[in-house]
Every structure is written in C-alpha cells, then in structure tokens.
Design a protein around this motif. Structure first.
Motif, PDB file in Angstrom:
ATOM      1  N   LYS A   3       0.831  -1.209   0.000  1.00 56.63           N
ATOM      2  CA  LYS A   3       0.000   0.000   0.000  1.00 56.63           C
ATOM      3  C   LYS A   3       0.864   1.258   0.000  1.00 56.63           C
ATOM      4  CE  LYS A   3      -4.118  -1.964   2.067  1.00 56.63           C
ATOM      5  NZ  LYS A   3      -5.087  -1.943   3.149  1.00 56.63           N
ATOM      6  N   LEU A   4       1.960   1.219   0.758  1.00 62.68           N
ATOM      7  CA  LEU A   4       2.873   2.364   0.791  1.00 62.68           C
ATOM      8  C   LEU A   4       3.523   2.585  -0.572  1.00 62.68           C
ATOM      9  CD1 LEU A   4       4.674   1.829   4.232  1.00 62.68           C
ATOM     10  CD2 LEU A   4       3.022   3.608   3.652  1.00 62.68           C
ATOM     11  N   ILE A   5       3.945   1.505  -1.193  1.00 66.58           N
ATOM     12  CA  ILE A   5       4.573   1.611  -2.514  1.00 66.58           C
ATOM     13  C   ILE A   5       3.565   2.135  -3.531  1.00 66.58           C
ATOM     14  CG2 ILE A   5       5.666   0.339  -4.401  1.00 66.58           C
ATOM     15  CD1 ILE A   5       6.692  -1.637  -2.206  1.00 66.58           C
ATOM     16  N   LEU A   6       2.343   1.606  -3.489  1.00 68.68           N
ATOM     17  CA  LEU A   6       1.300   2.060  -4.410  1.00 68.68           C
ATOM     18  C   LEU A   6       1.012   3.543  -4.216  1.00 68.68           C
ATOM     19  CD1 LEU A   6      -0.834   1.548  -6.568  1.00 68.68           C
ATOM     20  CD2 LEU A   6      -2.368   0.754  -4.750  1.00 68.68           C
ATOM     21  N   THR A   7       0.874   3.960  -2.973  1.00 69.35           N
ATOM     22  CA  THR A   7       0.617   5.378  -2.687  1.00 69.35           C
ATOM     23  C   THR A   7       1.773   6.241  -3.188  1.00 69.35           C
ATOM     24  OG1 THR A   7      -0.734   4.827  -0.769  1.00 69.35           O
ATOM     25  CG2 THR A   7       0.168   7.054  -0.844  1.00 69.35           C
ATOM     26  N   HIS A   8       2.998   5.773  -2.985  1.00 68.22           N
ATOM     27  CA  HIS A   8       4.172   6.507  -3.456  1.00 68.22           C
ATOM     28  C   HIS A   8       4.140   6.642  -4.987  1.00 68.22           C
ATOM     29  CE1 HIS A   8       8.204   8.134  -3.016  1.00 68.22           C
ATOM     30  NE2 HIS A   8       8.604   7.348  -4.009  1.00 68.22           N
ATOM     31  N   CYS A   9       3.802   5.559  -5.673  1.00 64.40           N
ATOM     32  CA  CYS A   9       3.700   5.594  -7.141  1.00 64.40           C
ATOM     33  C   CYS A   9       2.606   6.560  -7.589  1.00 64.40           C
ATOM     34  CB  CYS A   9       3.417   4.197  -7.692  1.00 64.40           C
ATOM     35  SG  CYS A   9       4.801   3.061  -7.548  1.00 64.40           S
ATOM     36  N   GLN A  10       1.469   6.526  -6.921  1.00 63.86           N
ATOM     37  CA  GLN A  10       0.375   7.438  -7.268  1.00 63.86           C
ATOM     38  C   GLN A  10       0.800   8.886  -7.066  1.00 63.86           C
ATOM     39  OE1 GLN A  10      -2.467   5.538  -4.642  1.00 63.86           O
ATOM     40  NE2 GLN A  10      -3.577   4.637  -6.368  1.00 63.86           N
ATOM     41  N   ASN A  11       1.541   9.160  -5.997  1.00 66.14           N
ATOM     42  CA  ASN A  11       2.027  10.516  -5.745  1.00 66.14           C
ATOM     43  C   ASN A  11       3.005  10.974  -6.824  1.00 66.14           C
ATOM     44  OD1 ASN A  11       0.466  10.707  -3.424  1.00 66.14           O
ATOM     45  ND2 ASN A  11       2.140  10.152  -2.059  1.00 66.14           N
ATOM     46  N   ILE A  12       3.860  10.067  -7.273  1.00 68.38           N
ATOM     47  CA  ILE A  12       4.814  10.403  -8.344  1.00 68.38           C
ATOM     48  C   ILE A  12       4.065  10.770  -9.620  1.00 68.38           C
ATOM     49  CG2 ILE A  12       6.547   9.435  -9.923  1.00 68.38           C
ATOM     50  CD1 ILE A  12       7.605   7.807  -7.518  1.00 68.38           C
ATOM     51  N   VAL A  13       3.081   9.952 -10.000  1.00 72.61           N
ATOM     52  CA  VAL A  13       2.315  10.212 -11.218  1.00 72.61           C
ATOM     53  C   VAL A  13       1.537  11.519 -11.081  1.00 72.61           C
ATOM     54  CG1 VAL A  13       0.412   9.389 -12.665  1.00 72.61           C
ATOM     55  CG2 VAL A  13       2.218   7.815 -11.960  1.00 72.61           C
ATOM     56  N   ASP A  14       0.913  11.750  -9.929  1.00 69.71           N
ATOM     57  CA  ASP A  14       0.170  12.999  -9.714  1.00 69.71           C
ATOM     58  C   ASP A  14       1.090  14.210  -9.816  1.00 69.71           C
ATOM     59  OD1 ASP A  14      -2.250  11.699  -9.396  1.00 69.71           O
ATOM     60  OD2 ASP A  14      -2.176  11.723  -7.198  1.00 69.71           O
ATOM     61  N   SER A  15       2.283  14.093  -9.256  1.00 69.53           N
ATOM     62  CA  SER A  15       3.261  15.185  -9.322  1.00 69.53           C
ATOM     63  C   SER A  15       3.686  15.461 -10.762  1.00 69.53           C
ATOM     64  CB  SER A  15       4.473  14.819  -8.464  1.00 69.53           C
ATOM     65  OG  SER A  15       5.472  15.787  -8.584  1.00 69.53           O
ATOM     66  N   LYS A  16       3.926  14.399 -11.526  1.00 69.22           N
ATOM     67  CA  LYS A  16       4.302  14.569 -12.932  1.00 69.22           C
ATOM     68  C   LYS A  16       3.159  15.174 -13.743  1.00 69.22           C
ATOM     69  CE  LYS A  16       7.807  10.969 -13.234  1.00 69.22           C
ATOM     70  NZ  LYS A  16       8.280   9.787 -13.951  1.00 69.22           N
ATOM     71  N   LEU A  17       1.928  14.765 -13.431  1.00 65.45           N
ATOM     72  CA  LEU A  17       0.766  15.332 -14.121  1.00 65.45           C
ATOM     73  C   LEU A  17       0.649  16.826 -13.843  1.00 65.45           C
ATOM     74  CD1 LEU A  17      -1.947  12.562 -13.651  1.00 65.45           C
ATOM     75  CD2 LEU A  17      -1.167  13.506 -15.831  1.00 65.45           C
ATOM     76  N   LEU A  18       0.834  17.213 -12.598  1.00 65.90           N
ATOM     77  CA  LEU A  18       0.760  18.625 -12.229  1.00 65.90           C
ATOM     78  C   LEU A  18       1.835  19.433 -12.939  1.00 65.90           C
ATOM     79  CD1 LEU A  18      -0.494  20.882 -10.531  1.00 65.90           C
ATOM     80  CD2 LEU A  18       1.056  20.214  -8.680  1.00 65.90           C
ATOM     81  N   GLU A  19       3.047  18.893 -12.967  1.00 70.24           N
ATOM     82  CA  GLU A  19       4.153  19.580 -13.637  1.00 70.24           C
ATOM     83  C   GLU A  19       3.881  19.740 -15.138  1.00 70.24           C
ATOM     84  OE1 GLU A  19       8.855  18.770 -14.612  1.00 70.24           O
ATOM     85  OE2 GLU A  19       8.010  17.909 -12.791  1.00 70.24           O
ATOM     86  N   LEU A  20       3.380  18.678 -15.769  1.00 71.59           N
ATOM     87  CA  LEU A  20       3.057  18.761 -17.197  1.00 71.59           C
ATOM     88  C   LEU A  20       1.949  19.771 -17.468  1.00 71.59           C
ATOM     89  CD1 LEU A  20       3.176  15.167 -18.709  1.00 71.59           C
ATOM     90  CD2 LEU A  20       4.447  17.156 -19.423  1.00 71.59           C
ATOM     91  N   LYS A  21       0.946  19.770 -16.596  1.00 71.67           N
ATOM     92  CA  LYS A  21      -0.161  20.719 -16.765  1.00 71.67           C
ATOM     93  C   LYS A  21       0.354  22.156 -16.665  1.00 71.67           C
ATOM     94  CE  LYS A  21      -4.782  21.866 -15.062  1.00 71.67           C
ATOM     95  NZ  LYS A  21      -4.666  23.160 -15.645  1.00 71.67           N
ATOM     96  N   GLN A  22       1.244  22.399 -15.716  1.00 75.50           N
ATOM     97  CA  GLN A  22       1.822  23.738 -15.569  1.00 75.50           C
ATOM     98  C   GLN A  22       2.642  24.115 -16.808  1.00 75.50           C
ATOM     99  OE1 GLN A  22       3.921  23.177 -11.862  1.00 75.50           O
ATOM    100  NE2 GLN A  22       2.168  23.851 -10.643  1.00 75.50           N
ATOM    101  N   LEU A  64       0.562   9.537 -18.829  1.00 76.46           N
ATOM    102  CA  LEU A  64       0.471   9.618 -17.369  1.00 76.46           C
ATOM    103  C   LEU A  64      -0.949   9.347 -16.877  1.00 76.46           C
ATOM    104  CD1 LEU A  64       2.844  12.633 -16.678  1.00 76.46           C
ATOM    105  CD2 LEU A  64       3.169  10.284 -15.899  1.00 76.46           C
ATOM    106  N   ILE A  65      -1.935   9.803 -17.623  1.00 78.45           N
ATOM    107  CA  ILE A  65      -3.333   9.515 -17.267  1.00 78.45           C
ATOM    108  C   ILE A  65      -3.565   8.007 -17.316  1.00 78.45           C
ATOM    109  CG2 ILE A  65      -5.738   9.746 -18.050  1.00 78.45           C
ATOM    110  CD1 ILE A  65      -4.729  12.213 -16.571  1.00 78.45           C
ATOM    111  N   ASP A  66      -3.009   7.348 -18.326  1.00 81.60           N
ATOM    112  CA  ASP A  66      -3.120   5.882 -18.426  1.00 81.60           C
ATOM    113  C   ASP A  66      -2.453   5.207 -17.223  1.00 81.60           C
ATOM    114  OD1 ASP A  66      -4.428   6.188 -20.833  1.00 81.60           O
ATOM    115  OD2 ASP A  66      -2.689   5.647 -22.070  1.00 81.60           O
ATOM    116  N   GLN A  67      -1.281   5.706 -16.822  1.00 81.11           N
ATOM    117  CA  GLN A  67      -0.588   5.148 -15.661  1.00 81.11           C
ATOM    118  C   GLN A  67      -1.415   5.346 -14.390  1.00 81.11           C
ATOM    119  OE1 GLN A  67       3.269   7.102 -15.729  1.00 81.11           O
ATOM    120  NE2 GLN A  67       4.197   5.356 -16.764  1.00 81.11           N
TER     121      GLN A  67
END
Length: 146
Positions: A3-22, A64-67
């Motif tokens: 669960k920790l690893i999954l949450t960490h992966c989700q946070n990485i993808v969310d961070s990359k999505l935010l950066e791309l959107k910016q 990233l949305i697919d991920q």
C-alpha cells in the motif's frame, strides 16, 4: 508495504501530471502572448515549434493519465502468483508490478516499479515463490510474492 509503494507511485504520477499541466499552461500563455511581428517566417517557425512541444506534452500527459488509471486498478491484497500489484522479492532486487516508474525508495527500501509488458514484467508474470528465471544473463530466484 504494498500500500505504501502504491501510494508513493500514485504521488509520483500525480506530481508529474501537475508539472506537465503547468508546462502546458505556460506554453499556451506564451503562444497567446506572441503577436505577429515583422519577423514573418521566424514567427511562424517559433509558433510551429511551440505547437510541436504542446503535442509532445499532451502525448506524455495522456500516458500519465493511463498510468494513473492503471494504478487505481491495483489490488494490494496478498497474492501467491505474480500479477499486477504483486510485490516480488528476488535474490537480486524487489519488484512491484505496476507501471514503469523505475527505482523508488519507500521506508528505506529500494523497489523497482515495473510494467507488466516490460521484459522483466513478462518474466515475472505468473511466477510463484521458489521459481527461477533468467534475464540478460542474470539468474533470478523468487524468494517471496505478496
């Protein structure tokens, strides 16, 4: 741990999505602020380059949305056979079958996040504790599957 690893992966993808959107927002703003000048062809070339960069960013954004969607489907319950969401400990490294984000650190543990369609993901798929496989001349022994 999964669960920790999954949450960490989700946070990485969310961070990359935010950066791309910016970055996309900045490109759009830049394109809108540019006004046609006496430079003619240079302006058109610059505009085409901005358009190409926007297309590249949109393609990456879609990936990233697919991920993100794939990560949302992962079930973190214990498994005995390697499948999507399995955490596999081998004699070489730990692998989390999810999306290919590479090496992540979670609670002082190095875990390689690998996609199912990657070479190592394909080798791991449907394996069990005690199984062995070879990849790139290296012998792997599966110690645990969870």
């Amino acid at each position: 741990m999964k669960k920790l690893i999954l949450t960490h992966c989700q946070n990485i993808v969310d961070s990359k999505l935010l950066e791309l959107k910016q970055n996309l927002d900045k490109l759009r703003e830049s394109a809108n602020q540019d006004s046609k000048s006496s430079m003619g062809d240079k302006y058109e070339t610059g505009r085409a380059m901005v358009q190409l960069e926007q297309e590249n960013l949109m393609s990456r954004y879609g990936q990233l949305i697919d991920q993100k969607e794939l990560l949302s489907r992962i079930d973190t319950t214990k498994t005995t056979v390697v499948t999507l969401g399995s955490l596999v400990t081998t004699n070489v490294a730990q692998f989390f079958l999810s999306t290919g984000l590479g090496k992540v650190e979670v609670e002082n543990n190095s875990v390689f996040t690998v996609a199912l369609d990657s070479p190592i993901g394909q080798k791991l798929l449907r394996k069990k504790e005690g199984d062995n496989f070879e990849l790139n001349g290296k012998e792997y022994h599966i110690q645990t599957v969870s």
